[in-house]
Design a protein around this motif. Structure first.
Motif, PDB file in Angstrom:
ATOM      1  N   GLY A  11       9.335 134.663  97.539  1.00 38.00           N
ATOM      2  CA  GLY A  11       8.177 134.128  96.547  1.00 38.00           C
ATOM      3  C   GLY A  11       8.284 132.221  97.242  1.00 38.00           C
ATOM      4  N   ARG A  12       9.397 132.454  97.437  1.00 39.76           N
ATOM      5  CA  ARG A  12       9.927 130.865  97.760  1.00 39.76           C
ATOM      6  C   ARG A  12       8.941 130.516  99.060  1.00 39.76           C
ATOM      7  NH1 ARG A  12      16.165 130.089  99.372  1.00 39.76           N
ATOM      8  NH2 ARG A  12      16.009 130.678  97.438  1.00 39.76           N
ATOM      9  N   SER A  13       8.589 129.176  98.647  1.00 37.13           N
ATOM     10  CA  SER A  13       7.528 128.787 100.732  1.00 37.13           C
ATOM     11  C   SER A  13       7.909 127.209 100.495  1.00 37.13           C
ATOM     12  CB  SER A  13       6.280 128.662  99.338  1.00 37.13           C
ATOM     13  OG  SER A  13       5.497 130.300  99.175  1.00 37.13           O
ATOM     14  N   HIS A  14       7.361 127.327 101.622  1.00 37.64           N
ATOM     15  CA  HIS A  14       7.542 125.767 102.456  1.00 37.64           C
ATOM     16  C   HIS A  14       6.205 125.374 103.334  1.00 37.64           C
ATOM     17  CE1 HIS A  14       9.029 122.936 105.207  1.00 37.64           C
ATOM     18  NE2 HIS A  14      10.153 122.532 104.261  1.00 37.64           N
ATOM     19  N   VAL A  15       6.492 124.400 103.189  1.00 39.92           N
ATOM     20  CA  VAL A  15       4.980 123.040 104.035  1.00 39.92           C
ATOM     21  C   VAL A  15       6.116 121.962 104.970  1.00 39.92           C
ATOM     22  CG1 VAL A  15       2.864 122.882 104.407  1.00 39.92           C
ATOM     23  CG2 VAL A  15       2.968 124.095 102.847  1.00 39.92           C
ATOM     24  N   SER A  16       5.632 122.270 105.865  1.00 37.65           N
ATOM     25  CA  SER A  16       6.957 121.913 106.947  1.00 37.65           C
ATOM     26  C   SER A  16       5.702 120.516 107.476  1.00 37.65           C
ATOM     27  CB  SER A  16       6.580 122.392 108.308  1.00 37.65           C
ATOM     28  OG  SER A  16       5.085 122.710 109.371  1.00 37.65           O
ATOM     29  N   ASP A  17       5.969 119.405 108.009  1.00 37.28           N
ATOM     30  CA  ASP A  17       5.952 118.348 108.197  1.00 37.28           C
ATOM     31  C   ASP A  17       5.395 118.716 109.324  1.00 37.28           C
ATOM     32  OD1 ASP A  17       7.226 116.465 106.336  1.00 37.28           O
ATOM     33  OD2 ASP A  17       9.188 116.210 107.768  1.00 37.28           O
ATOM     34  N   LEU A 108       7.779 137.250 101.946  1.00 31.92           N
ATOM     35  CA  LEU A 108       7.185 138.121 101.366  1.00 31.92           C
ATOM     36  C   LEU A 108       8.254 138.719 100.442  1.00 31.92           C
ATOM     37  CD1 LEU A 108       4.348 139.860 101.150  1.00 31.92           C
ATOM     38  CD2 LEU A 108       4.689 140.779 103.343  1.00 31.92           C
ATOM     39  N   GLU A 109       9.122 139.603 101.421  1.00 35.40           N
ATOM     40  CA  GLU A 109      10.169 140.938 100.916  1.00 35.40           C
ATOM     41  C   GLU A 109      11.304 140.525 101.848  1.00 35.40           C
ATOM     42  OE1 GLU A 109       9.352 144.202 103.823  1.00 35.40           O
ATOM     43  OE2 GLU A 109       6.940 144.128 102.429  1.00 35.40           O
ATOM     44  N   LEU A 122       8.696 136.806 106.406  1.00 32.55           N
ATOM     45  CA  LEU A 122       8.186 135.946 106.193  1.00 32.55           C
ATOM     46  C   LEU A 122       6.507 136.295 106.770  1.00 32.55           C
ATOM     47  CD1 LEU A 122      10.222 132.842 107.607  1.00 32.55           C
ATOM     48  CD2 LEU A 122      10.069 133.506 105.357  1.00 32.55           C
ATOM     49  N   ASP A 123       5.419 135.584 105.915  1.00 29.36           N
ATOM     50  CA  ASP A 123       4.143 135.102 106.381  1.00 29.36           C
ATOM     51  C   ASP A 123       4.632 134.333 106.099  1.00 29.36           C
ATOM     52  OD1 ASP A 123       3.389 137.787 106.506  1.00 29.36           O
ATOM     53  OD2 ASP A 123       2.453 137.569 103.723  1.00 29.36           O
TER      54      ASP A 123
END
Length: 156
Positions: A11-17, A108-109, A122-123
């Motif tokens: 569930g950890r998410s990140h959006v890059s620059d 995701l997993e 990762l998705d």
């Protein structure tokens, strides 16, 4: 340092620059992929309806590594990741030289393979700034390895 528990990763998410795709890197990718007129016939590629500034999908896919190195969001001290492969890669919107893109990643997993290795799935979505469209979807797998723990185990 030990690997994070799968429950701490999922569930950890990140959006890059944002990253602008420039002609210099597109040319370097072509050279690195042996896509040069003296090596292969590029007639079909040069006749595409999108024109010469279309960015190759495999260059977009290779940006997974760029974003992971420039903005890691799953890492451990003394550890590293090995590319394990990709699943379900789709290129859904053209990207052109001068476009800015960013990568959205979500774990995701996460599956513990050994006490020092965890397979992370990762998705990912590569978004184009000007349109807001997603240019690429990819499920990326990599093996997160606690090198220090493996070296300590080998020393015993």
């Amino acid at each position: 340092m030990t690997l994070p528990a799968p429950s701490d990763l999922i569930g950890r998410s990140h959006v890059s620059d944002w990253l602008e795709i420039d002609a210099e890197h597109l040319a370097a990718f072509s050279r690195g992929s042996y896509l040069e007129p003296d090596r292969v016939d590029l007639t079909i590629s040069q006749n595409n309806a999108f024109g010469p500034t279309l960015v190759d999908g495999f260059l977009l896919l290779s940006l997974l590594v760029y974003f992971d190195f420039s903005e890691p969001f799953v890492s451990i001290d003394g550890g590293y990741g090995l590319n394990y492969g990709t699943d379900r890669v789709r290129f859904t919107t053209p990207v052109f030289v001068g476009d800015r893109v960013r990568l959205k990643r979500t774990v995701l997993e996460a599956e513990v393979k050994t006490p020092t290795r965890t397979l992370v799935t990762l998705d990912t979505e590569l978004e184009v700034e000007k349109s807001g469209d997603t240019a690429m979807y990819a499920r990326w797998l990599y093996l997160l390895i606690d090198r220090k723990a493996e070296e300590a185990s080998d020393a015993q």
